[in-house]
Scaffold this motif. Structure first.
Motif, PDB file in Angstrom:
ATOM      1  N   ARG A  13       9.192  -1.785   3.366  1.00  0.00           N
ATOM      2  CA  ARG A  13      10.123  -2.346   2.612  1.00  0.00           C
ATOM      3  C   ARG A  13       9.955  -3.835   2.275  1.00  0.00           C
ATOM      4  O   ARG A  13      10.000  -4.329   1.132  1.00  0.00           O
ATOM      5  CB  ARG A  13      11.567  -1.961   3.151  1.00  0.00           C
ATOM      6  N   ASP A  14       9.449  -4.652   3.083  1.00  0.00           N
ATOM      7  CA  ASP A  14       9.052  -5.995   2.951  1.00  0.00           C
ATOM      8  C   ASP A  14       7.899  -6.382   2.181  1.00  0.00           C
ATOM      9  O   ASP A  14       6.926  -5.800   2.496  1.00  0.00           O
ATOM     10  CB  ASP A  14       9.303  -6.879   4.471  1.00  0.00           C
ATOM     11  N   ASP A  15       7.991  -7.186   1.114  1.00  0.00           N
ATOM     12  CA  ASP A  15       6.754  -7.509   0.370  1.00  0.00           C
ATOM     13  C   ASP A  15       5.605  -8.088   0.878  1.00  0.00           C
ATOM     14  O   ASP A  15       4.452  -7.572   0.823  1.00  0.00           O
ATOM     15  CB  ASP A  15       7.268  -8.375  -1.030  1.00  0.00           C
ATOM     16  N   ASP A  16       6.045  -8.986   1.933  1.00  0.00           N
ATOM     17  CA  ASP A  16       4.963  -9.450   2.750  1.00  0.00           C
ATOM     18  C   ASP A  16       4.271  -8.548   3.561  1.00  0.00           C
ATOM     19  O   ASP A  16       3.111  -8.507   3.665  1.00  0.00           O
ATOM     20  CB  ASP A  16       5.623 -10.630   3.606  1.00  0.00           C
ATOM     21  N   VAL A  17       5.103  -7.582   4.354  1.00  0.00           N
ATOM     22  CA  VAL A  17       4.474  -6.523   4.960  1.00  0.00           C
ATOM     23  C   VAL A  17       3.761  -5.583   4.083  1.00  0.00           C
ATOM     24  O   VAL A  17       2.395  -5.458   4.468  1.00  0.00           O
ATOM     25  CB  VAL A  17       5.524  -5.942   5.844  1.00  0.00           C
ATOM     26  N   ALA A  18       4.115  -5.233   2.992  1.00  0.00           N
ATOM     27  CA  ALA A  18       3.543  -4.345   2.185  1.00  0.00           C
ATOM     28  C   ALA A  18       2.126  -4.845   1.775  1.00  0.00           C
ATOM     29  O   ALA A  18       1.005  -4.155   1.635  1.00  0.00           O
ATOM     30  CB  ALA A  18       4.546  -3.820   1.103  1.00  0.00           C
ATOM     31  N   GLY A  19       2.154  -6.198   1.357  1.00  0.00           N
ATOM     32  CA  GLY A  19       0.933  -6.933   1.064  1.00  0.00           C
ATOM     33  C   GLY A  19       0.054  -6.764   1.869  1.00  0.00           C
ATOM     34  O   GLY A  19      -1.188  -6.661   1.541  1.00  0.00           O
ATOM     35  N   GLN A  20       0.300  -7.111   3.127  1.00  0.00           N
ATOM     36  CA  GLN A  20      -0.672  -7.249   4.356  1.00  0.00           C
ATOM     37  C   GLN A  20      -1.165  -5.738   4.430  1.00  0.00           C
ATOM     38  O   GLN A  20      -2.571  -5.602   4.569  1.00  0.00           O
ATOM     39  CB  GLN A  20      -0.088  -7.766   5.430  1.00  0.00           C
ATOM     40  N   VAL A  21      -0.446  -4.882   4.462  1.00  0.00           N
ATOM     41  CA  VAL A  21      -0.919  -3.568   4.779  1.00  0.00           C
ATOM     42  C   VAL A  21      -1.762  -3.031   3.541  1.00  0.00           C
ATOM     43  O   VAL A  21      -2.959  -2.528   3.743  1.00  0.00           O
ATOM     44  CB  VAL A  21       0.417  -2.458   4.866  1.00  0.00           C
ATOM     45  N   THR A  22      -1.439  -3.309   2.324  1.00  0.00           N
ATOM     46  CA  THR A  22      -2.225  -2.943   1.228  1.00  0.00           C
ATOM     47  C   THR A  22      -3.567  -3.450   1.227  1.00  0.00           C
ATOM     48  O   THR A  22      -4.760  -2.847   1.169  1.00  0.00           O
ATOM     49  CB  THR A  22      -1.599  -3.167  -0.075  1.00  0.00           C
ATOM     50  N   ALA A  23      -3.724  -4.835   1.466  1.00  0.00           N
ATOM     51  CA  ALA A  23      -5.128  -5.645   1.669  1.00  0.00           C
ATOM     52  C   ALA A  23      -5.853  -4.873   2.790  1.00  0.00           C
ATOM     53  O   ALA A  23      -6.887  -4.721   2.670  1.00  0.00           O
ATOM     54  CB  ALA A  23      -4.462  -6.875   1.954  1.00  0.00           C
ATOM     55  N   ASP A  24      -5.143  -4.645   3.932  1.00  0.00           N
ATOM     56  CA  ASP A  24      -5.851  -4.022   5.123  1.00  0.00           C
ATOM     57  C   ASP A  24      -6.651  -2.674   4.677  1.00  0.00           C
ATOM     58  O   ASP A  24      -7.578  -2.315   4.931  1.00  0.00           O
ATOM     59  CB  ASP A  24      -5.035  -3.834   6.184  1.00  0.00           C
ATOM     60  N   LEU A  25      -5.661  -1.786   3.965  1.00  0.00           N
ATOM     61  CA  LEU A  25      -6.036  -0.408   3.545  1.00  0.00           C
ATOM     62  C   LEU A  25      -7.339  -0.639   2.390  1.00  0.00           C
ATOM     63  O   LEU A  25      -8.103   0.175   2.460  1.00  0.00           O
ATOM     64  CB  LEU A  25      -4.934   0.403   2.952  1.00  0.00           C
ATOM     65  N   LEU A  26      -7.153  -1.662   1.725  1.00  0.00           N
ATOM     66  CA  LEU A  26      -8.071  -1.442   0.671  1.00  0.00           C
ATOM     67  C   LEU A  26      -9.503  -2.165   0.999  1.00  0.00           C
ATOM     68  O   LEU A  26     -10.359  -2.090   0.127  1.00  0.00           O
ATOM     69  CB  LEU A  26      -7.474  -2.601  -0.561  1.00  0.00           C
ATOM     70  N   GLN A  27      -9.513  -2.576   2.262  1.00  0.00           N
ATOM     71  CA  GLN A  27     -10.817  -3.025   2.808  1.00  0.00           C
ATOM     72  C   GLN A  27     -11.671  -1.878   3.139  1.00  0.00           C
ATOM     73  O   GLN A  27     -12.749  -1.751   3.614  1.00  0.00           O
ATOM     74  CB  GLN A  27     -10.740  -3.948   4.126  1.00  0.00           C
ATOM     75  N   ARG A  28     -11.096  -0.751   3.112  1.00  0.00           N
ATOM     76  CA  ARG A  28     -11.884   0.485   3.262  1.00  0.00           C
ATOM     77  C   ARG A  28     -12.412   0.896   2.182  1.00  0.00           C
ATOM     78  O   ARG A  28     -11.627   1.445   1.169  1.00  0.00           O
ATOM     79  CB  ARG A  28     -10.857   1.843   4.156  1.00  0.00           C
ATOM     80  N   PRO A  29     -13.434   1.124   2.204  1.00  0.00           N
ATOM     81  CA  PRO A  29     -14.264   1.140   0.797  1.00  0.00           C
ATOM     82  C   PRO A  29     -13.935   2.895   0.107  1.00  0.00           C
ATOM     83  O   PRO A  29     -13.506   2.861  -1.017  1.00  0.00           O
ATOM     84  CB  PRO A  29     -15.820   1.334   1.263  1.00  0.00           C
ATOM     85  N   THR A  30     -13.790   3.713   0.858  1.00  0.00           N
ATOM     86  CA  THR A  30     -13.369   5.047   0.451  1.00  0.00           C
ATOM     87  C   THR A  30     -11.764   5.006  -0.109  1.00  0.00           C
ATOM     88  O   THR A  30     -11.613   5.615  -1.181  1.00  0.00           O
ATOM     89  CB  THR A  30     -13.151   6.085   1.578  1.00  0.00           C
ATOM     90  N   VAL A  31     -11.009   4.247   0.760  1.00  0.00           N
ATOM     91  CA  VAL A  31      -9.609   3.992   0.007  1.00  0.00           C
ATOM     92  C   VAL A  31      -9.699   3.257  -1.331  1.00  0.00           C
ATOM     93  O   VAL A  31      -9.015   3.732  -2.247  1.00  0.00           O
ATOM     94  CB  VAL A  31      -8.558   3.339   1.140  1.00  0.00           C
ATOM     95  N   ALA A  32     -10.258   2.218  -1.263  1.00  0.00           N
ATOM     96  CA  ALA A  32     -10.379   1.004  -2.547  1.00  0.00           C
ATOM     97  C   ALA A  32     -10.901   2.162  -3.588  1.00  0.00           C
ATOM     98  O   ALA A  32     -10.403   1.959  -4.587  1.00  0.00           O
ATOM     99  CB  ALA A  32     -11.296   0.273  -2.279  1.00  0.00           C
TER     100      ALA A  32
END
Length: 103
Positions: free
Chosen positions: A6-25
């Motif tokens: 729910r917190d934008d900072d946490v969501a941004g960090q989670v999204t950045a971490d997930l997008l570093q996976r090539p298949t997810v990106a």
């Protein structure tokens, strides 16, 4: 999941971490809406960076003017202004001569 980020900072960090996976990106970039939002965010970030750079340059110029202005005020004018009681120095240029026109 949305409750956890729910917190934008946490969501941004989670999204950045997930997008570093090539298949997810790759999967995310196939989604037109997600791709459009990412592209818009890139454009907004670029515009913000350009504006910050412009403002930094403007501030540097203002600072240079502030530093140089006292020196400009101290410059003495060697030539008196018109209307003053002091005589004006002679010009180093030759005096103009009038030209006569032939008829």
């Amino acid at each position: 999941m949305s409750e956890l980020v729910r917190d934008d900072d946490v969501a941004g960090q989670v999204t950045a971490d997930l997008l570093q996976r090539p298949t997810v990106a790759r999967r995310v970039m196939r989604d037109d809406t997600a791709r459009m939002v990412v592209n818009r965010a890139q454009f907004d970030n670029s515009e913000q960076t350009r504006e910050q750079t412009r403002e930094q340059i403007r501030e540097q110029i203002r600072e240079q003017i502030r530093e140089r202005t006292p020196a400009v005020r101290q410059i003495e004018h060697p030539i008196e202004y018109p209307g003053s009681s002091s005589p004006r120095p002679k010009s180093p240029l030759p005096a103009r001569t009038s030209r006569r026109t032939r008829h």
